[in-house]
Each structure stands twice: as structure tokens, then as C-alpha cells.
Design a protein around this motif. Structure first.
Motif, short mmCIF file in Angstrom:
data_model
loop_
_atom_site.label_atom_id
_atom_site.label_comp_id
_atom_site.label_asym_id
_atom_site.label_seq_id
_atom_site.Cartn_x
_atom_site.Cartn_y
_atom_site.Cartn_z
N LYS A 1 -8.06 -74.84 50.25
CA LYS A 1 -7.94 -73.46 50.74
C LYS A 1 -6.77 -72.75 50.05
CE LYS A 1 -7.42 -71.08 55.12
NZ LYS A 1 -6.18 -71.33 55.84
N ASN A 2 -5.66 -73.47 49.95
CA ASN A 2 -4.49 -72.85 49.34
C ASN A 2 -4.68 -72.63 47.85
OD1 ASN A 2 -3.53 -72.98 51.86
ND2 ASN A 2 -1.80 -74.34 51.45
N ILE B 1 0.74 -71.51 22.91
CA ILE B 1 0.10 -71.06 24.16
C ILE B 1 0.76 -71.74 25.36
CG2 ILE B 1 -2.02 -71.00 25.52
CD1 ILE B 1 -3.63 -70.89 22.96
N THR B 2 1.21 -70.92 26.30
CA THR B 2 1.75 -71.44 27.56
C THR B 2 0.89 -70.91 28.69
OG1 THR B 2 4.01 -71.55 26.74
CG2 THR B 2 3.76 -71.31 29.11
N THR B 3 0.55 -71.79 29.63
CA THR B 3 -0.13 -71.31 30.84
C THR B 3 0.79 -71.59 32.03
OG1 THR B 3 -1.34 -73.38 31.16
CG2 THR B 3 -2.45 -71.67 29.91
N LEU B 4 0.77 -70.69 32.98
CA LEU B 4 1.64 -70.80 34.15
C LEU B 4 1.00 -70.03 35.30
CD1 LEU B 4 4.42 -68.17 34.00
CD2 LEU B 4 2.94 -68.48 32.04
N ARG B 5 1.52 -70.21 36.50
CA ARG B 5 1.02 -69.37 37.59
C ARG B 5 2.13 -69.07 38.58
NH1 ARG B 5 -2.94 -73.11 41.36
NH2 ARG B 5 -1.43 -74.78 41.72
N TYR B 6 1.88 -68.00 39.33
CA TYR B 6 2.84 -67.60 40.35
C TYR B 6 2.49 -68.33 41.65
CZ TYR B 6 5.53 -64.86 43.63
OH TYR B 6 6.41 -64.50 44.62
N VAL B 7 3.49 -68.96 42.25
CA VAL B 7 3.29 -69.65 43.53
C VAL B 7 4.41 -69.16 44.46
CG1 VAL B 7 3.15 -71.90 44.68
CG2 VAL B 7 2.40 -71.68 42.30
N PRO B 8 4.05 -68.49 45.55
CA PRO B 8 5.11 -67.96 46.42
C PRO B 8 6.04 -69.08 46.89
CG PRO B 8 2.96 -67.16 47.10
CD PRO B 8 2.71 -68.19 46.05
N LEU B 9 7.27 -68.71 47.17
CA LEU B 9 8.30 -69.67 47.55
C LEU B 9 7.84 -70.50 48.75
CD1 LEU B 9 11.03 -69.98 46.20
CD2 LEU B 9 12.04 -68.54 47.96
N ASN B 10 8.10 -71.80 48.68
CA ASN B 10 7.76 -72.74 49.76
C ASN B 10 6.26 -72.80 50.07
OD1 ASN B 10 10.50 -73.24 50.09
ND2 ASN B 10 10.72 -71.51 51.50
N TYR B 11 5.43 -72.37 49.11
CA TYR B 11 3.98 -72.40 49.35
C TYR B 11 3.46 -73.79 49.07
CZ TYR B 11 -0.77 -70.70 49.67
OH TYR B 11 -2.06 -70.49 50.06
N ASN B 12 2.62 -74.26 49.95
CA ASN B 12 2.12 -75.62 49.83
C ASN B 12 0.80 -75.63 49.07
OD1 ASN B 12 1.56 -78.28 50.17
ND2 ASN B 12 1.14 -78.15 52.38
N SER B 13 0.88 -75.73 47.72
CA SER B 13 -0.38 -75.76 46.94
C SER B 13 -0.99 -77.16 47.06
CB SER B 13 -0.09 -75.42 45.48
OG SER B 13 0.83 -76.31 44.94
N GLY B 14 -2.21 -77.29 46.65
CA GLY B 14 -2.81 -78.63 46.68
C GLY B 14 -4.03 -78.68 47.56
N THR B 15 -3.99 -78.05 48.75
CA THR B 15 -5.20 -78.08 49.57
C THR B 15 -6.21 -77.11 48.95
OG1 THR B 15 -4.63 -76.25 50.99
CG2 THR B 15 -3.77 -78.41 51.64
#
Ligand SMILES: Cc1ncc(COP(=O)(O)O)c(C=O)c1O
Length: 491
Positions: free
Chosen positions: A424-425, A408-422
Motif C-alpha cells: 500500500k505504501n 543516469i541516477t534514479t531516486l525518489r522522494y520519500v516523506p520523513l519517517n515514511y515506512n516504505s516497503g508495504t
């Protein structure tokens, strides 16, 4: 009435042969070209309702040739194909083709494997299938059990057995209404939803489930487990059983089974292992140590229709002392003349079903075709492909690889240069990946499912599929990124 009865359901030898060969031809073509089609047509229930039509039950019967021709078209052209190399959703295997032939033969003979006298050879074959499954996972030959419809039923069968053995004396006769203590059970928060149905079904209620938190490795937190047991004992409750997962449904983590086993010993509790998904990986020598402690389990749920590639439906429950099944399920009504032969094993006495189909047959044939080494090869390759997917996601600038365990692999799509972590984001990413999953599932190029890992909505690929290859993994990465970009552009 005629001397020789002509039934509306009989099919002559000639006709059976003719339509049977036609069916076999269609199925052979279907299997041979399964990788060239879409995983699913994405048709809506409304569209499919129109495809099959809304006529009432026919007053007069239709010819078998006509029925079968139409039925073949419906199934082969309007189904989701879990035998497709890019089907990786939930946990349903690519089914071994020999299973389809097995079902044909089994249903032609139609043994009722509830009683030995009704299914002499089938009962022996089921016994051997159970023995082989125990051998495959390497537990002691003392384990015995039976084939059931799937993981849920295997776990239910074990749960009720645990309740009989560890519950108050005479619970089989008096039920739980006579118990003064509240009966409680323990499982990690990662446990599959079967536990909720079991708690309701066997009278404990869902509040009797103690959901134990997991540690940073996502395994059951053993200290928290022991604290919960002590707290229940102090409050006058009666702990019954602890569940360990041998491959949890979301991310494939195997609990520390040996540690759970020693807690169960210390407090005299039943130890059940839900190995419905992951236990077959024990055939890989390097992975065997991950399952240490399985040999202590009082009961084990296995699911041949998952990682042993059997067609649906095929689950199996194994119990260390099979007499516990008899103790739980056996009754001897006057209208059964099944007790004349002491050697005979009557499966109706071992589980919940009475009349039972011969689901063991397809498992028996599949096990023989693959052999132990065949499983080692196929399961090993599934795991390698899962790791490859993880690595490819990790090295792609628009993908985040989240977890990888077993296949089992889990992954997600994160648009280029997107600042995840906050916060809201993160919430945007969750919505984006949910929309992406829906798009992928409808699109028919690949079928993934989802997992929520530490609050992150992930795409989840579970490879229990002997048809998947490296090329599929490369393609899937491309498909996810392409569809992810489209959704970002639209939003
Ligand atoms: C760990 C685990 N247990 C039980 C089940 C239920 O199995 P089934 O769907 O065969 O009833 C699943 C299904 O995915 C599972 O992953």
C-alpha cells in the motif's frame, strides 16, 4: 517575364547579411544567458496555439526580416531548452553551439549526400566522420556505415541488414511471405522500444521479439537467452539476431557483451549492440572493460545527438562488414547515372534514405572542436556529477537513491519517517513521485524524466550536458525536496 528573374524566395546579399547578423546576435545572447532562464515556460498547447495565432497560410509573402524577427522571438522565448544546465530528461544532449553554425553552412550549400556526384566533398566528410566515430569507440577500421536521423533509425538499419544476412536465402527478393520458419529475435527486457517498431516494420511482428529477463545486476540473463534460443530451434523457428545494450535507456546498465558475442558465434546469429546512449563512455579508460565484446558486434548503433553533444538529428550505424549494407539496400535504377566512378561511395545504397541532408557536417565539426580528450573530460564530468547526485540523494533523509550507472541516477522522494516497503505504501510512493515529476517538468526549474525500477516509480536524471555543474546538482536536490513536501502537504 523579366530577363533577370526575381523570385519571391530570393534574398539580396545586403539583406541576407543584415538579417543574418541580427539572428546571430540574438542567438549569441540566448546561448550566453541560457542558464539564467527557465528550462521550460510550461505553456500549454492551447496557450502556444494562441501565441502563434490561427491565421491561414498568407496569400502574399512576408518580408524575411519580419518573419525572422518573429520566429526568433517564438523559438527563443517559448521553447523547452535542452541546452539548459538543469535539463536532464530522457536522453537529449545540450547541443554544441558549433553545430548551429554547421547547420547554417550545410544548408546554405545543401549537398544531397545520397550520391557522390551530388555531394563530392560532403560525401568525403561523411566518410571521415564515420571513420572518426569508429576510432572514438575503438573498434576495428573495417567498420563502416552512415549517418542517420537518430538511434531508432540506426537500430532499424542494423536490424534489416541482420535480416538480409541471417535470414533465409533470397529474403531480399522474396520477402518473408515465402519463409516457412518463424523469424525471431532476442533482446533484454530493458531494450528501448525501437525494437518493437523494427519488428513491425520489417515484417516479423512484435510477437517475434523474445524479451529475455535480466539478472540481479539488470544485465541480460545469459542462461535464459540460451534457453530461449534452444527452445525456438526445437520448435522449428529461425533465430536471427541478439541485441545487447551498451547503456540501457532507463538506468544505463551495460549488458555482458562478450557473453552475448559468444552465444551469437555458437548459434551463428547476428550480434547487434545498441550503444545509442552509453557507448561514448568507452573513451573513459577505467570504463572501457565494461564494453568488452563490442569488437565482436556485427553492427552498432551510436547516437551523436546524445552523448557526443551534437544537435539533433544525428545518429550513426556501424557495420563490421559494410558490404552487408550494400547487400541489403543497393539497387541500380536506370535513371541514376551514379556508377561511372568505381571509387565513389553513394550513400543511398547504404541505408534507407535516398535524398540525404548533410547531418554529418555538424558531427564532423563537433568532433573536431572537442577532440578525443575533450570527450574524455566532458563525459567523465557528466558521470561524476551523476554520482554526486546519487550520493547527495543517499545522504538526504527525504530521498532514496535507487540506481547509478554511467550518467543516469534514479531516486525518489520519500516523506520523513515514511515506512516504505508495504504494498500500500509503495503504491502511494509511486503516485507521489509521479505527481512530483509532473510538477517538476511543468515548473521549469529542472527537467527530469522517470524510470520504473523493480516496480518503483523513480525520478531519473540523465546528464549528457556539458553545462551542468556541481551547483546545479545541489540546487536540484533542494528543488526536489521542496516540491515533494508541497505535494505531501496538499494530499
Ligand atoms: C538505448 C537507446 N536506444 C535507442 C534510442 C532511440 O534513439 P532516438 O531517440 O535518437 O531515435 C534511445 C533513446 O533514448 C536509447 O536510449
Amino acid at each position: 517575364m523579366e530577363t533577370y528573374r526575381k523570385s519571391p524566395l530570393e534574398i539580396s546579399k545586403e539583406e541576407f547579411r543584415k538579417i543574418g547578423y541580427q539572428l546571430i546576435d540574438s542567438v549569441s545572447e540566448f546561448l550566453d544567458s541560457i542558464d539564467k532562464t527557465r528550462v521550460t515556460t510550461g505553456e500549454t498547447p492551447e496557450q502556444l496555439k494562441n501565441v502563434i495565432g490561427t491565421l491561414s497560410i498568407p496569400e502574399d509573402g512576408v518580408s524575411p526580416q519580419e518573419i525572422l524577427t518573429r520566429a526568433t522571438d517564438l523559438l527563443l522565448n517559448h521553447s523547452l531548452l535542452n541546452g539548459h544546465p538543469r535539463f536532464m530528461g530522457y536522453i537529449t544532449a545540450s547541443p554544441a553551439p558549433i553545430g548551429a553554425l554547421a547547420d547554417l553552412l550545410a544548408t546554405a550549400v545543401n549537398p544531397n549526400v545520397g550520391a557522390n556526384i551530388l555531394s563530392p566533398i560532403a560525401t568525403e566528410i561523411e566518410k571521415q566522420t564515420v571513420k572518426w566515430l569508429a576510432e572514438l569507440i575503438g573498434v576495428s577500421p573495417s567498420y563502416g556505415g552512415l549517418l542517420v536521423s537518430g538511434g531508432n533509425m540506426a537500430n532499424f538499419t542494423a536490424f534489416l541488414t541482420a535480416r538480409t544476412v541471417k535470414g533465409p536465402k533470397n529474403i531480399k527478393e522474396d520477402g518473408i511471405s515465402n519463409t516457412t520458419q518463424k523469424l525471431v529475435v532476442y533482446c533484454p527486457v530493458t531494450t528501448h522500444t525501437w525494437i518493437e517498431k523494427a519488428a513491425v516494420l520489417f515484417g516479423l511482428g512484435s510477437n517475434a521479439i523474445r524479451w529475455i529477463k535480466t539478472d540481479p545486476a539488470n544485465k541480460i540473463d545469459i542462461e535464459a537467452l540460451e534457453q530461449a534460443i534452444n527452445s525456438d530451434l526445437q520448435n522449428g523457428n529461425k533465430p536471427l539476431l541478439v541485441i545487447g545494450n551498451a547503456g540501457d535507456v532507463s538506468t544505463g546498465v551495460i549488458d555482458n557483451l562478450a557473453a552475448i558475442a559468444s552465444i551469437c558465434k555458437k548459434y551463428d546469429l547476428w550480434f547487434h549492440v545498441d550503444g545509442a546512449y552509453g557507448l561514448p563512455a568507452i573513451v573513459i579508460p577505467e570504463l572501457k572493460p565494461l564494453f568488452t565484446g563490442i569488437e565482436e558486434a556485427d553492427s552498432i548503433a551510436l547516437d551523436p545527438h546524445k552523448w557526443l553533444y551534437s544537435p539533433l538529428e544525428a545518429g550513426c550505424v556501424l557495420v563490421k562488414d559494410p558490404d552487408h549494407l550494400i547487400q541489403t539496400f543497393s539497387f541500380h535504377p536506370a535513371y541514376y547515372n551514379f556508377d561511372n566512378n568505381n571509387d565513389a561511395q553513394n550513400y543511398y545504397e547504404y541505408g534507407l534514405q535516398n535524398s540525404r541532408g548533410f547531418r554529418a557536417f555538424k558531427v564532423w565539426l563537433v568532433l573536431q572542436q572537442a577532440g578525443r580528450s575533450g570527450y574524455e573530460k566532458m563525459i567523465g564530468q557528466d558521470i561524476q556529477l551523476s554520482k554526486l547526485l546519487f550520493e547527495k540523494a543517499k545522504s538526504h533523509p527525504e530521498l532514496e537513491a535507487i540506481t547509478q550507472n554511467l550518467s543516469i541516477t534514479t531516486l525518489r522522494y520519500v516523506p520523513l519517517n515514511y515506512n516504505s516497503g508495504t504494498e500500500k505504501n509503495e503504491s502511494y510512493l509511486n503516485r507521489l513521485n509521479e505527481a512530483l515529476l509532473n510538477e517538476l517538468q511543468q515548473g521549469g526549474e529542472v527537467f527530469l524524466s522517470n524510470a520504473v525500477v523493480n516496480g518503483r516509480y523513480c525520478l531519473r536524471a540523465c546528464i549528457v550536458n556539458f553545462r551542468t555543474s556541481e551547483k546545479d546538482i545541489e540546487d536540484i536536490i533542494g528543488i526536489i525536496v521542496r516540491e515533494g513536501r508541497k505535494i505531501v502537504l496538499r494530499s
